[in-house]
Design a protein around this motif. Structure first.
Motif, PDB file in Angstrom:
ATOM      1  N   ALA A 144       4.077   5.294 -12.784  1.00 37.69           N
ATOM      2  CA  ALA A 144       2.891   4.489 -12.495  1.00 37.69           C
ATOM      3  C   ALA A 144       3.283   3.136 -11.896  1.00 37.69           C
ATOM      4  CB  ALA A 144       2.060   4.291 -13.761  1.00 37.69           C
ATOM      5  N   VAL A 145       4.332   2.539 -12.449  1.00 41.53           N
ATOM      6  CA  VAL A 145       4.792   1.241 -11.932  1.00 41.53           C
ATOM      7  C   VAL A 145       5.298   1.401 -10.498  1.00 41.53           C
ATOM      8  CG1 VAL A 145       6.552  -0.550 -12.191  1.00 41.53           C
ATOM      9  CG2 VAL A 145       5.299   0.270 -14.194  1.00 41.53           C
ATOM     10  N   LEU A 146       6.031   2.489 -10.247  1.00 41.38           N
ATOM     11  CA  LEU A 146       6.542   2.725  -8.890  1.00 41.38           C
ATOM     12  C   LEU A 146       5.399   2.957  -7.901  1.00 41.38           C
ATOM     13  CD1 LEU A 146       9.674   5.004  -9.501  1.00 41.38           C
ATOM     14  CD2 LEU A 146       9.623   2.586  -8.846  1.00 41.38           C
ATOM     15  N   VAL A 147       4.377   3.701  -8.334  1.00 40.05           N
ATOM     16  CA  VAL A 147       3.221   3.925  -7.464  1.00 40.05           C
ATOM     17  C   VAL A 147       2.555   2.588  -7.134  1.00 40.05           C
ATOM     18  CG1 VAL A 147       0.867   4.862  -7.388  1.00 40.05           C
ATOM     19  CG2 VAL A 147       2.763   6.309  -8.125  1.00 40.05           C
ATOM     20  N   ALA A 148       2.376   1.759  -8.154  1.00 42.50           N
ATOM     21  CA  ALA A 148       1.727   0.466  -7.928  1.00 42.50           C
ATOM     22  C   ALA A 148       2.553  -0.386  -6.964  1.00 42.50           C
ATOM     23  CB  ALA A 148       1.535  -0.269  -9.256  1.00 42.50           C
ATOM     24  N   ALA A 149       3.864  -0.430  -7.187  1.00 35.29           N
ATOM     25  CA  ALA A 149       4.732  -1.241  -6.331  1.00 35.29           C
ATOM     26  C   ALA A 149       4.755  -0.681  -4.906  1.00 35.29           C
ATOM     27  CB  ALA A 149       6.143  -1.289  -6.908  1.00 35.29           C
ATOM     28  N   GLY A 150       4.870   0.648  -4.809  1.00 34.62           N
ATOM     29  CA  GLY A 150       4.926   1.282  -3.490  1.00 34.62           C
ATOM     30  C   GLY A 150       3.650   1.052  -2.692  1.00 34.62           C
ATOM     31  N   LEU A 151       2.511   1.223  -3.364  1.00 33.30           N
ATOM     32  CA  LEU A 151       1.236   1.027  -2.668  1.00 33.30           C
ATOM     33  C   LEU A 151       1.070  -0.417  -2.218  1.00 33.30           C
ATOM     34  CD1 LEU A 151      -1.583   2.951  -4.567  1.00 33.30           C
ATOM     35  CD2 LEU A 151      -0.870   3.241  -2.199  1.00 33.30           C
ATOM     36  N   THR A 152       1.449  -1.339  -3.103  1.00 32.22           N
ATOM     37  CA  THR A 152       1.317  -2.759  -2.752  1.00 32.22           C
ATOM     38  C   THR A 152       2.175  -3.075  -1.530  1.00 32.22           C
ATOM     39  OG1 THR A 152       0.969  -3.236  -5.078  1.00 32.22           O
ATOM     40  CG2 THR A 152       1.474  -5.110  -3.663  1.00 32.22           C
ATOM     41  N   LEU A 153       3.395  -2.581  -1.559  1.00 27.19           N
ATOM     42  CA  LEU A 153       4.305  -2.836  -0.440  1.00 27.19           C
ATOM     43  C   LEU A 153       3.746  -2.224   0.846  1.00 27.19           C
ATOM     44  CD1 LEU A 153       7.107  -4.183  -0.188  1.00 27.19           C
ATOM     45  CD2 LEU A 153       8.100  -1.885  -0.214  1.00 27.19           C
ATOM     46  N   TRP A 154       3.260  -0.985   0.719  1.00 27.97           N
ATOM     47  CA  TRP A 154       2.723  -0.276   1.886  1.00 27.97           C
ATOM     48  C   TRP A 154       1.527  -1.034   2.475  1.00 27.97           C
ATOM     49  CZ3 TRP A 154      -1.844   3.084   2.213  1.00 27.97           C
ATOM     50  CH2 TRP A 154      -1.888   3.838   3.393  1.00 27.97           C
ATOM     51  N   LEU A 155       0.628  -1.484   1.590  1.00 30.74           N
ATOM     52  CA  LEU A 155      -0.579  -2.164   2.067  1.00 30.74           C
ATOM     53  C   LEU A 155      -0.266  -3.540   2.627  1.00 30.74           C
ATOM     54  CD1 LEU A 155      -3.032  -1.164  -0.796  1.00 30.74           C
ATOM     55  CD2 LEU A 155      -3.241  -0.533   1.612  1.00 30.74           C
ATOM     56  N   ARG A 156       0.709  -4.232   2.038  1.00 28.30           N
ATOM     57  CA  ARG A 156       0.999  -5.614   2.443  1.00 28.30           C
ATOM     58  C   ARG A 156       1.936  -5.691   3.631  1.00 28.30           C
ATOM     59  NH1 ARG A 156      -2.798  -8.841   1.009  1.00 28.30           N
ATOM     60  NH2 ARG A 156      -3.780  -7.616  -0.618  1.00 28.30           N
ATOM     61  N   ALA A 157       2.882  -4.758   3.712  1.00 31.09           N
ATOM     62  CA  ALA A 157       3.975  -4.974   4.663  1.00 31.09           C
ATOM     63  C   ALA A 157       3.994  -4.008   5.841  1.00 31.09           C
ATOM     64  CB  ALA A 157       5.313  -4.916   3.930  1.00 31.09           C
ATOM     65  N   SER A 158       3.212  -2.935   5.790  1.00 37.15           N
ATOM     66  CA  SER A 158       3.299  -1.995   6.905  1.00 37.15           C
ATOM     67  C   SER A 158       2.106  -2.181   7.836  1.00 37.15           C
ATOM     68  CB  SER A 158       3.325  -0.552   6.387  1.00 37.15           C
ATOM     69  OG  SER A 158       2.023  -0.155   6.013  1.00 37.15           O
ATOM     70  N   ARG A 159       2.295  -1.697   9.045  1.00 33.81           N
ATOM     71  CA  ARG A 159       1.248  -1.807  10.050  1.00 33.81           C
ATOM     72  C   ARG A 159       0.022  -0.991   9.640  1.00 33.81           C
ATOM     73  NH1 ARG A 159       0.719  -3.177  15.889  1.00 33.81           N
ATOM     74  NH2 ARG A 159       1.874  -4.958  15.159  1.00 33.81           N
ATOM     75  N   ILE A 160       0.249   0.229   9.182  1.00 33.57           N
ATOM     76  CA  ILE A 160      -0.904   1.051   8.802  1.00 33.57           C
ATOM     77  C   ILE A 160      -1.574   0.464   7.547  1.00 33.57           C
ATOM     78  CG2 ILE A 160       0.472   2.791   7.563  1.00 33.57           C
ATOM     79  CD1 ILE A 160      -1.692   4.807   8.676  1.00 33.57           C
ATOM     80  N   GLY A 161      -0.778  -0.177   6.693  1.00 32.14           N
ATOM     81  CA  GLY A 161      -1.366  -0.876   5.542  1.00 32.14           C
ATOM     82  C   GLY A 161      -2.337  -1.953   5.983  1.00 32.14           C
ATOM     83  N   LEU A 162      -1.953  -2.672   7.043  1.00 35.67           N
ATOM     84  CA  LEU A 162      -2.846  -3.685   7.605  1.00 35.67           C
ATOM     85  C   LEU A 162      -4.141  -3.036   8.099  1.00 35.67           C
ATOM     86  CD1 LEU A 162      -3.295  -6.627   8.712  1.00 35.67           C
ATOM     87  CD2 LEU A 162      -2.205  -5.858  10.810  1.00 35.67           C
ATOM     88  N   TYR A 163      -4.003  -1.891   8.775  1.00 34.22           N
ATOM     89  CA  TYR A 163      -5.206  -1.201   9.274  1.00 34.22           C
ATOM     90  C   TYR A 163      -6.073  -0.716   8.117  1.00 34.22           C
ATOM     91  CZ  TYR A 163      -2.445  -1.011  13.592  1.00 34.22           C
ATOM     92  OH  TYR A 163      -1.695  -1.328  14.678  1.00 34.22           O
TER      93      TYR A 163
END
Lengths: 282, 231
Positions: A144-163
């Motif tokens: 669960a912690v890894l999912v939370a960290a991964g999603l946060t990173l994906w949303l904050r740092a990736s281009r598709i996360g920005l979209y």
């Protein structure tokens, strides 16, 4: 006491992985997915079926992949056509899906409870502050912690996360910049459904598999989403931690009222902050 | 080749028809204005090729391709960037993220986030604040910067002067002239003639959803101005 907190974290972790999928799908498609608990349940059964042949880890991968593909199909056939319809239509259709998925599972695997063994590598126990705790449960918290960290990173740092973040607030403006928001939504629904598969798989060794196993956890997930603030990822994380604890302490100390407590908590939070923890972002 | 051309276009919101047989054309590196008062359908022209209003008759040509069906992203992928009315800054994104959003289908070209920051230094200073924490003028700069991030061939500006102080409008006029001088086509949809006068070479007048007059800006009569544009 510590063991109770850890068990609360286990349940909270499962809830979080499920609830964050609801948040993602609601954010992009404005659809409240009543079938999300069924995706959790189907994830558990798919894992059960694969584990019998290929073991737990293969089951985990296959279950997440199958559910992600199912998510893409659901998005194209259900969520996308429904996104501008009356909310009652989406409630009815996703509720109908819930019934269909439960019946499909009953047809294939029957109504009886099934149990999936804990993977051997994680079957042991550890001693924490003098008390024994299963390693597998610690792994659930870690996932669960890894999912939370991964999603946060994906949303904050990736281009598709920005979209994703942009489309969830203003899909028209995001589209005007050249982003195919329908494709972004398909990716997001695939991730949301894949996470339901993940949650169902890691929950399978902890609880008996049954076609109705998705129902109670779906209700708690909705409570998490509402308490956290509709559309908020960090709110869902905090709310899942809280509901996990409250649920678990309820079961241990006041079992006769345990099913009521999450609802009372939700009512309390809504009186205090009508838009949930992350108030106003919905 | 036209960067953008409407030919006899009828546009609707649901059953309500807003544009009636609208035709206009913008070639490469042109600076064209569409003038008209509030409510005559200016924004519907933009909405027609953004897939917000529905084109039921006629055709639209974009960078050589003709179509009548638009998704929101169609124009951006044809090299047309829009600075929409009301600016449409995404409130939950920072200034920097709003700019990056504009680069999602960027063509090769001179514009980068550094160059946008050079053009509007205030955006660099406030790069990490939420986009909607900016003042109206700064938000307009952000909307223009976001459009430039795509390195567009055509920049469509829908009422960029709306709600801005005259001194800021002067600044914008200067920036639009510079962009045009660098070869970016400009379609300015405005009722502020002070801005139009300094940017456009050619004009169309829109009234009740139809183009009623067109010509070189130098030949625009005082009567037309008084009747169709706020001076």
């Amino acid at each position: 006491m510590l063991i109770n907190i850890l068990n609360g974290l286990v349940y909270g972790g499962l809830l979080y992985i499920l609830a964050v999928g609801l948040v993602l799908i609601f954010g992009l498609r404005r659809v409240v997915n009543f079938a999300h608990g069924s995706l959790f349940m189907v994830g558990g059964y798919v894992a059960f079926a694969v584990a019998a042949y290929g073991g737990f880890w293969l089951a985990l991968v296959v279950s997440v992949a199958v559910l992600a593909v199912l998510g893409v199909v659901l998005d194209r056939l259900v969520f996308r056509p429904l996104q501008h319809e009356d909310p009652i239509a989406t409630v009815l259709v996703t509720f109908g899906l819930l019934l269909v998925l439960e019946d499909v599972v009953k047809t294939i695997w029957g109504k009886d409870f099934l149990s999936m063994p804990t993977p051997t590598a994680l079957a042991g126990t550890v001693t924490i502050a003098g008390e024994i705790f299963p390693v597998y449960r610690l792994m659930v918290i870690l996932v669960a912690v890894l999912v939370a960290a991964g999603l946060t990173l994906w949303l904050r740092a990736s281009r598709i996360g920005l979209y994703v973040r942009a489309s969830s607030v203003d899909p028209v403006t995001t589209g005007m910049q050249g982003v195919d928001t329908d494709r972004v939504s398909a990716v997001v629904v695939a991730i949301g459904a894949g996470l339901a598969g993940l949650s169902g798989t890691i929950a399978a060794p902890l609880m008996a598999l049954s076609p109705s196993m998705g129902s109670f956890i779906l209700i708690d997930s909705f409570i998490v989403v509402v308490v956290g603030g509709l559309g908020s990822f960090s709110g869902a994380f905090l709310a899942a931690l809280l509901i996990g604890q409250v649920h678990n302490f309820g079961v241990v100390y006041i079992p006769w009222a345990s099913s009521m407590i999450p609802f009372l908590l939700m009512v309390g939070v809504l009186i205090w902050r009508p838009t949930g923890f992350a108030g106003g972002r919905a | 080749m036209s960067l953008l051309a409407f030919r006899d276009v009828d546009s609707f919101y649901g059953r309500a028809q807003v544009l009636h047989g609208v035709s206009f054309e913008i070639g490469e590196q042109e600076r064209v204005a569409i003038l008209g008062r509030n409510g005559v359908g200016k924004t519907t022209i933009v909405n027609s090729f953004l897939g917000i209003a529905t084109v039921r008759r006629g055709e639209v040509e974009m960078a050589g391709a003709r179509t009548r069906r638009f998704r929101h992203f169609t124009a951006a992928r044809s090299g047309i960037a829009v600075v929409p009315q009301g600016r449409r800054i995404v409130p939950t994104l920072t200034v920097r993220e709003n700019l990056l959003l504009g680069a999602s289908v960027s063509r090769a070209g001179a514009w980068s986030i550094e160059r946008v920051f050079g053009l509007f230094p205030i955006l660099r200073e406030r790069a990490d604040t939420p986009g909607t924490a900016l003042s109206g003028g700064q938000q307009q700069m952000l909307a223009i910067g976001r459009a430039l991030m795509a390195n567009p061939r055509l920049l469509v500006l829908d009422e960029p002067s709306e709600g801005l102080a005259p001194v800021i409008v002067d600044e914008l006029a200067e920036i639009f002239r510079r962009l045009a001088a660098e070869g970016t086509g400009i379609l300015l949809i405005e009722q502020n003639f002070g801005l139009v006068r300094r940017v456009a070479d050619r004009y169309y007048v829109l009234s009740k959803g139809a183009i009623i007059e067109t010509g070189a800006l130098a030949g625009l009569s005082v009567e037309t101005l008084k009747k169709h544009v706020a001076v």
